[in-house]
Design an enzyme around this catalytic site. Structure first.
Site, PDB file in Angstrom:
ATOM      1  N   CYS A 189       8.308  25.155  -6.441  1.00  0.00           N
ATOM      2  CA  CYS A 189       9.419  24.921  -5.522  1.00  0.00           C
ATOM      3  C   CYS A 189      10.009  26.276  -5.145  1.00  0.00           C
ATOM      4  CB  CYS A 189      10.473  24.040  -6.194  1.00  0.00           C
ATOM      5  SG  CYS A 189      11.836  23.582  -5.104  1.00  0.00           S
ATOM      6  N   GLN A 190       9.944  26.611  -3.870  1.00  0.00           N
ATOM      7  CA  GLN A 190      10.436  27.907  -3.402  1.00  0.00           C
ATOM      8  C   GLN A 190      11.345  27.706  -2.193  1.00  0.00           C
ATOM      9  OE1 GLN A 190       6.246  29.295  -3.077  1.00  0.00           O
ATOM     10  NE2 GLN A 190       6.892  31.057  -4.295  1.00  0.00           N
TER      11      GLN A 190
END
Length: 406
Positions: A83-84
């Site tokens: 998750c970025q």
């Protein structure tokens, strides 16, 4: 219907592949990528290569952004990506540019180039809520990208323990189906509710009850009339996404769901080894009790200032007759998040062994015993997924690909 050619991205030690191949011999991985940036010793890739070097797949140990153009034609793209920050911006050439180093954009480029029939992706459960200051934006960017490439999409946040498995691990799973394959008729011929309840990919894989909380539903559009460009989505889209959802074309429906859990449950006790080596018993009980306990205390910052710190308790020792907690990369270290148990054979406190961690994720025993250190074995399991969840997905996909109903 023949084999399903698979490309596996961010492969780790191969959990996705192990799950798919347990589901059916029809899954044939043709290309895989694993790269740990900033590490001289690519121990996860070495483990993957040790198990699959003679399988006929091309296994690549390099930055995916550098090798994405090498990805061959395939039917199914799978990957567990981090998750970025998925925000995008317009370039001077009036194109779209995602933040450098964000792995979603490599996935996106592969999908644009190869357009596989199916995509299965795995991410942390908070993906649907990020970022905090524009809730749902990141997931909206992903959905818009897939819609623009001609995919219908489902998602489900799955807690493995709620489907009888041995770890309380919540993850977001995304299933995308190209809109010209036979299963795409499901999205054309059924309403949103029927897809979520019984007809969709996740309804067939992870059953839910008929309970609906109308206060936790949402219907949105992410179409080009509302958001002309991906930049507009990135700048302006903000909505609540719930545990389950469907996107058909550019129309989205999402709601909370309640798992229809099986009666049988694998517990932490079920995965324990016997006659465990003495080194796993070397624990400072008082220190562990403090780390796991609740806290309400005054602490001092580096600058000399003070603050009040509070923290809730974690069971000490871990309860054996329920599934294990979510395993993190710090497992096995002296850390609040690590499991510590009262061994039923000896009555003494100890940490989990690497084999028990493999079992907690559903891997075969000693899967990571490929030359890496014990610390690395724990680390890779903290990064891995629960293999039987993927096996369940694989069995559903085989039925879908073969045109079977239910």
């Amino acid at each position: 219907m023949g084999e399903i050619k698979v490309v596996e991205l961010f492969a780790g030690v191969g959990g996705l592949r192990v799950g798919l191949e347990k589901a059916s011999k029809d899954f044939k991985t043709v290309w895989a990528n694993q790269w740990e940036p900033g590490r001289k010793d690519q121990f996860a890739f070495h483990c993957y290569e040790e198990h699959f070097k003679d399988s006929g797949s091309v296994n690549v140990n390099d930055d995916i952004a550098k090798v994405k153009d090498q990805v061959p034609e395939h039917d199914l793209l799978v990957g567990g990506f981090p998750c970025q920050d998925y925000s995008v911006a317009a370039t001077k050439a009036k194109g779209i540019e995602g933040k450098k180093g964000v792995l979603w954009w490599s996935i996106h480029d592969i999908i644009k180039n190869r357009h596989p029939k199916f995509v299965i992706l795995e991410n942390v459960d908070r993906l649907v809520r990020s970022p905090a200051n524009q809730r749902g934006r990141d997931f909206g960017v992903i959905l818009r990208c897939l819609a623009d490439e001609g995919y219908n999409v489902e998602w489900r946040i799955v807690n493995a323990a709620e489907y009888g498995l041995q770890q309380r691990r919540r993850r977001t799973f995304i299933f995308a189906c190209r809109n010209d394959v036979p299963f795409a008729r499901t999205y054309k011929e059924n309403c949103f509710e029927d897809i979520i309840r019984k007809e969709g990919f996740f309804a067939r894989t992870f059953p839910i009850t008929d309970k609906i909380d109308k206060s936790k539903t949402g219907t949105y559009s992410i179409c080009k009339c509302d958001y002309p460009t991906l930049v507009e989505v990135s700048d302006n889209f903000e909505e609540d996404f719930y545990r389950a959802g469907v996107m058909i074309g550019y129309d989205i429906y999402t709601r909370e769901v309640e798992p229809d859990s099986p009666k049988e449950q694998v517990t932490l006790r079920d995965i324990l080894e016997k006659d465990v080596d003495e080194k796993y018993y070397k624990v400072d009980v008082a220190k562990w009790q403090y780390m796991k306990g609740s806290k309400s205390e005054l602490r001092t910052r580096k600058d000399g200032g003070t603050y009040h710190y509070t923290e809730g308790a974690i069971p000490f020792p871990d309860i054996l007759d329920r599934p294990g907690r979510t395993m993190l990369t710090s497992e096995g270290t002296v850390n609040r998040s690590s499991h510590i148990i009262e061994d039923p054979q000896t009555g003494r406190y100890r940490i989990l062994t690497p084999v028990e961690c493999e079992r907690l994720n559903g891997f075969p025993d000693n899967w990571t015993d490929t030359g890496m250190s014990q610390r690395q074995r724990y680390f890779t399991m903290g990064n891995a997924l629960v293999v039987p969840i993927i096996e369940k997905c694989g069995k559903t996909l085989i039925k879908i690909n073969n045109g079977e109903s239910g």
